[in-house]
Motif scaffolding. Structure first.
Motif, PDB file in Angstrom:
ATOM      1  N   GLN A 159       4.119   6.316  -0.738  1.00 56.45           N
ATOM      2  CA  GLN A 159       3.297   7.459  -1.086  1.00 56.45           C
ATOM      3  C   GLN A 159       1.822   7.180  -0.833  1.00 56.45           C
ATOM      4  N   VAL A 160       1.483   5.921  -0.614  1.00 57.01           N
ATOM      5  CA  VAL A 160       0.086   5.585  -0.375  1.00 57.01           C
ATOM      6  C   VAL A 160      -0.168   5.622   1.125  1.00 57.01           C
ATOM      7  N   GLN A 183      -1.769   0.869  -6.380  1.00 57.83           N
ATOM      8  CA  GLN A 183      -1.687   0.409  -4.992  1.00 57.83           C
ATOM      9  C   GLN A 183      -2.779   1.021  -4.126  1.00 57.83           C
ATOM     10  N   SER A 184      -3.117   2.289  -4.387  1.00 55.49           N
ATOM     11  CA  SER A 184      -4.174   2.867  -3.543  1.00 55.49           C
ATOM     12  C   SER A 184      -5.528   2.316  -3.960  1.00 55.49           C
ATOM     13  N   GLN A 185      -5.703   2.035  -5.248  1.00 49.96           N
ATOM     14  CA  GLN A 185      -6.975   1.453  -5.661  1.00 49.96           C
ATOM     15  C   GLN A 185      -7.145   0.061  -5.064  1.00 49.96           C
ATOM     16  N   GLN A 228       9.968   4.651  -4.566  1.00 52.28           N
ATOM     17  CA  GLN A 228       8.893   5.050  -3.663  1.00 52.28           C
ATOM     18  C   GLN A 228       8.515   3.947  -2.684  1.00 52.28           C
ATOM     19  N   LEU A 229       9.063   2.752  -2.912  1.00 46.64           N
ATOM     20  CA  LEU A 229       8.669   1.630  -2.055  1.00 46.64           C
ATOM     21  C   LEU A 229       9.372   1.698  -0.703  1.00 46.64           C
ATOM     22  N   GLN A 243       3.077   1.984   7.780  1.00 45.89           N
ATOM     23  CA  GLN A 243       4.017   0.874   7.592  1.00 45.89           C
ATOM     24  C   GLN A 243       4.829   0.588   8.853  1.00 45.89           C
ATOM     25  N   ALA A 244       5.162   1.645   9.623  1.00 40.45           N
ATOM     26  CA  ALA A 244       5.978   1.430  10.826  1.00 40.45           C
ATOM     27  C   ALA A 244       5.220   0.591  11.846  1.00 40.45           C
ATOM     28  N   GLU A 245       3.930   0.935  12.028  1.00 50.27           N
ATOM     29  CA  GLU A 245       3.148   0.181  13.008  1.00 50.27           C
ATOM     30  C   GLU A 245       3.010  -1.272  12.559  1.00 50.27           C
TER      31      GLU A 245
END
Lengths: 285, 272, 348
Positions: C301-302, C285-287, C117-118, C316-318
């Protein structure tokens, strides 16, 4: 009753064997190993050579750090001497109850962790600390002073931490001074200052030397205080050794500077002890 | 010729100056401890003095600071084992060298007391290199060994001092009455020097608990030592929990010192 | 009691007690030592990651031993057979060193639930990256009214005695120096211009911190008013009522990914696996992305939201386009020499 040739109060030297063996194994051997490791050229400790010592004496940084450290020791010792002498002098002139209380106050820091004692100075010397708050409050300054991470702040913090070491030998010596001598001096016409200068201080020289020796040794190896109050811009030998050994894993160099440090300390101690022995002779004539 | 004091002015000036400086020194000794005690009751995250508000929240935080408990427990264990070793080996060594005038005894005395003068860091580094080269991993045992070397001088100093003050007449009369040396040792010497040994043991224990120079090199996260943990926490964050911990340590030390003073007159013995 | 019997008792006690230690050390073998970073990372991991990881562990404890990357490498290299650390956290430079030196156990990717998922950049079988550090300028808005907008603001005369920096042992310090050099004619391999600028910075310096954690605490004490700093470091300070703000300099904020690794020869590989799995999971990661931790996630996924999306990047792209990255393969060989030179130059 047969005459005993040996003194019954002396015990066989063999009793000292366990500790002697312990020391040979865990004190002398590691120090010898330190010498051996320092005689290597590379951090992997595989190539023999004196490159580390060439670096120390050639490059100059190590010597400068050593000089800085020794000078710090001198500055702190002098300040401690002024404070400690007055405190010891006041102690011997106090009532027994006061003396009991004073002794507790003086001895307790020796039993408290140095981290705890140094932590207080971070609170005292900070920009928002007591000294700055007081000075700002009295309008003696208009901006906070940089006391933390400064040499002056470090000297005061170290003097505070080492003060008991200086005071205790001075108390012992001053207590042994015969008060008759001071009275005699006064009766002969000397004023208080002259008595102090010509009688009290010289006769307390052994205590001064002993206290200075302890304070000096403790100050220059005071890793925690130097790091917490001195900060990253003042490098002294203990942190230098720790950085090289731990962060940079350069054991030969760390070993070499440790040994140079050790020799310097032994040199200073020997000098002070020699002065101490001279002063004992002077003090008892 | 006049007897009594002349020049009262210089007399007062000198005494005044000395008392003034003495008071300054006293405040210098007391203030830091008092400040830590007071700051530990602050209700905010800052170490401002005087605190703007008071609360016991940092003592509550201390109760939950498991890393500090772990380090404190380790320090306690190491200090206990160190004291045991120091008392056993140190007392024996004192008996051998205290009253002896032989050259060997003087040499041994210098050797055993040398850790007091030599920089602890140099020894700590040498011990780390030593154990590493031997392939022995850092553990409680290596810590105890390192601490014993630097703490045993305290036991030797107080025990030797007690031995020196022992009146030889006692032992001589015991001998002339037919007591064996072992018997005299057990029944006369040891009980008489017991306060000296106890004082030395106390100082050795505190010295080991507070030791930083050797622990710095011989410890890792699994054998964390309290002073090092406190120093590292202070360096990387300004945690007021450390102030609460410091207060607790100061109070405990004070109580122990009062007890030891009653039992062994320890302040006399520290002066050496 | 006879003296000889007392002696024997004492020795027996001592031996018996020493016997306890092997048991103690064995009992401690199930303590997983996780070397996280100092300061805000330690706080974030203690509060979020450790409890989450413990839920998935059948037994064992997690001990946090905060230290910067280079120190972790030193400690493990000093004792490879019995590493004092089980799980390491590394900045890009030290990660390369650790891999080269053979200190790392490859991660069992096939068994992982979250590895795939990374982000592609974050996937590395020797150790996945679990967050990005973003370095910009941190300042005290109460004492500095106009927010700074450039690295060179640190040299302004009005900031005399108010600037803080870290030494080059941390990636924060090294990244800052490399960035300075690159903006003034240097490169990832030549930071001479930065050393020259450093000399000019000295009058402004109030303190040189030993690690990023200490740098943050200097704001807390009011010892410094402006410094290079990590984005997420200030949030915890803000939550404590310390006045701090973060701003990206106009030259661009620096980003480096941070990876997590299992140490070779660790006796606690299963516990380490559980910890790393937890660190990659979307839940953790979202926490961690929420206030006050604000750690930039690497799990796709976050969805980036909240303050991170506003201040840093929306996705992530930006992120890849807005931030500046450095070539640690080139930086690494020079690092030890630079660290020594920095420590020498910085002395008063």
């Amino acid at each position: 009753m047969s005459a005993r040739n040996h003194d019954v109060t002396v015990y066989s030297l063999r009793y000292g064997l366990p500790l002697a063996a312990f020391f040979v194994l865990f004190f002398i051997t590691p120090l010898l190993l330190l010498v051996l490791v320092s005689l290597h050229d590379d951090t992997a400790v595989s190539v023999w050579g004196v490159a580390q010592y060439v670096k120390i004496f050639g490059e100059g940084l190590a010597l400068r750090v050593l000089g800085d450290t020794l000078w710090l020791g001198v500055q702190v010792t002098v300040l401690c001497l002024a404070l400690g002498y007055a405190l010891a002098w006041a102690y011997v002139r106090s009532s027994p109850t006061t003396q009991k209380v004073l002794m507790m106050i003086i001895v307790m820091p020796l039993l408290t962790s140095v981290v705890v004692r140094t932590f207080a100075w971070v609170v005292i010397l900070g920009r928002q600390g007591i000294v700055n708050e007081l000075l700002l409050g009295w309008a003696w300054i208009d901006k906070p002073l940089r006391l933390l991470y400064s040499r002056e702040g470090l000297i005061w913090a170290l003097a505070n931490v080492q003060l008991p070491l200086m005071t205790l030998p001075l108390i012992t010596t001053l207590q042994r001074l015969e008060s008759n001598l001071e009275d005699a001096s006064a009766a002969l016409g000397a004023n208080a200052w002259r008595t102090f200068r010509r009688i009290t201080v010289p006769l307390s020289l052994p205590g001064i030397i002993a206290g200075s020796l302890l304070t000096f040794s403790a100050t220059i190896t005071a890793f925690i205080t130097q790091s917490l109050v001195g900060g990253g811009q003042m490098l002294f030998m203990p942190m230098y050794i720790y950085q090289q050994a731990s962060a940079l894993q350069n054991w030969p160099y760390a070993a070499a500077i440790s040994l140079v440090f050790l020799v310097a300390v032994i040199g200073c101690v020997t000098l002070l002890s020699y002065l101490g022995r001279l002063s004992k002779g002077y003090a008892t004539t | 010729m006049s007897m009594g004091r002349r020049n009262d002015l210089s007399d007062i000036a000198l005494k005044g100056t000395l008392y003034l400086v003495a008071w300054a020194a006293l405040i210098l000794l007391l203030a830091p401890t008092l400040i830590v005690l007071i700051v530990s009751f602050t209700d905010s995250y800052s170490l401002r003095f005087p605190p703007q508000g008071f609360s016991t929240r940092w003592y509550v935080a201390l109760l939950k600071a498991f890393t500090l408990h772990f380090a404190a427990w380790n320090s306690f264990l190491v200090a206990s084992m160190t004291t045991l070793l120091c008392v056993v080996m140190g007392t024996a060594a004192s008996l051998a060298i205290a009253r002896s005038t032989s050259k060997t005894a003087r040499c041994l005395d210098a050797l055993f007391m040398s850790p007091l003068i030599l920089p602890g860091l140099a020894f700590g580094l040498s011990a780390l290199i030593f154990f590493s080269e031997l392939g022995v991993p850092v553990s409680m045992t290596t810590l105890v060994i390192g601490h014993t070397v630097v703490c045993v001088p305290y036991v030797i100093r107080t025990t030797s001092s007690a031995l020196m003050q022992l009146p030889p007449a006692l032992l001589e009369s015991a001998a002339s009455l037919g007591a064996s040396r072992a018997h005299a040792l057990r029944r006369i010497t040891l009980p008489l020097i017991a306060p000296g040994i106890a004082a030395g043991a106390f100082i050795a224990f505190m010295s080991s608990f507070d030791n930083t120079a050797v622990s710095l090199f011989l410890r890792d996260a699994r054998t964390d030592m309290l002073p090092i943990r406190m120093w590292q926490d202070l360096e990387s964050k300004l945690d007021v929990t450390i102030a609460a911990l410091s207060s607790v340590l100061v109070i405990v030390t004070l109580v122990m010192m009062v007890v030891m003073e009653k039992l062994t007159g320890i302040s006399r013995r520290i002066r050496g | 009691m006879d003296i000889s019997r007392r002696r024997i008792m004492q020795s027996a006690l001592a031996l018996g007690a020493l016997q306890l230690f092997p048991q103690l050390t064995m009992a401690q073998a199930r303590n997983l030592v996780f070397a996280t970073f100092t300061g805000s990372w330690e706080e974030a991991h203690k509060a979020v990651l450790v409890p989450a990881a413990l839920e998935h562990m059948k037994d064992g404890n997690i001990i946090l031993d905060p230290m910067i990357s280079v120190d972790q490498i030193s400690k493990v290299m000093a004792s490879r057979e019995h590493p004092p650390i089980d799980v390491m956290l590394h900045d890009p430079g030290p990660a390369l060193t650790a891999i080269e030196q053979g200190l790392i156990e490859p991660y069992p990717v096939a068994d992982s639930a979250y590895y795939q998922q990374l982000m592609p950049e974050a996937q590395d079988p020797m150790g996945p990256s679990i967050f990005y550090q973003i370095v910009g300028l941190t300042y005290n808005p109460d004492t500095i009214q106009t927010p700074p907008d450039s690295w060179m603001d640190l040299w302004k005369p009005e900031y005399k005695g108010r600037v803080g920096i870290t030494n080059m042992n941390s990636s924060l310090g090294t990244g800052f120096m490399v960035e300075l050099a690159k903006l003034h004619g240097g490169s990832d391999s030549n930071i001479e211009p930065a050393f020259e600028l450093l000399t000019k910075l000295k009058p402004n310096l109030a303190a040189v911190a030993a690690n990023p954690g200490q740098l943050a605490s200097l704001f807390q004490q009011g010892q410094i008013d402006i410094s290079p700093g990590n984005f997420n470091a200030i949030q915890i300070l803000k939550a404590r009522g310390v006045p701090v703000e973060w701003v990206a300099p106009k030259e661009g904020a620096i980003a480096f990914k941070t990876s997590i690794h299992i140490v070779k020869n660790s006796p606690n590989r299963d516990l380490a696996f559980a910890l790393i799995e937890a660190s990659m999971s979307p839940q953790v990661q979202s926490q961690l992305m929420e206030a006050p931790y604000l750690v930039v996630p690497t799990n796709m996924q976050v969805k980036m939201s909240g303050e991170i999306a506003e201040s840093l990047a929306k996705d992530q792209a930006e992120m890849k386009s807005r931030f500046r990255f450095q070539d640690w393969k080139v930086i690494n060989p020079n690092r030890a020499a630079w660290i020594e030179r920095f420590n020498k130059d910085i002395q008063v």
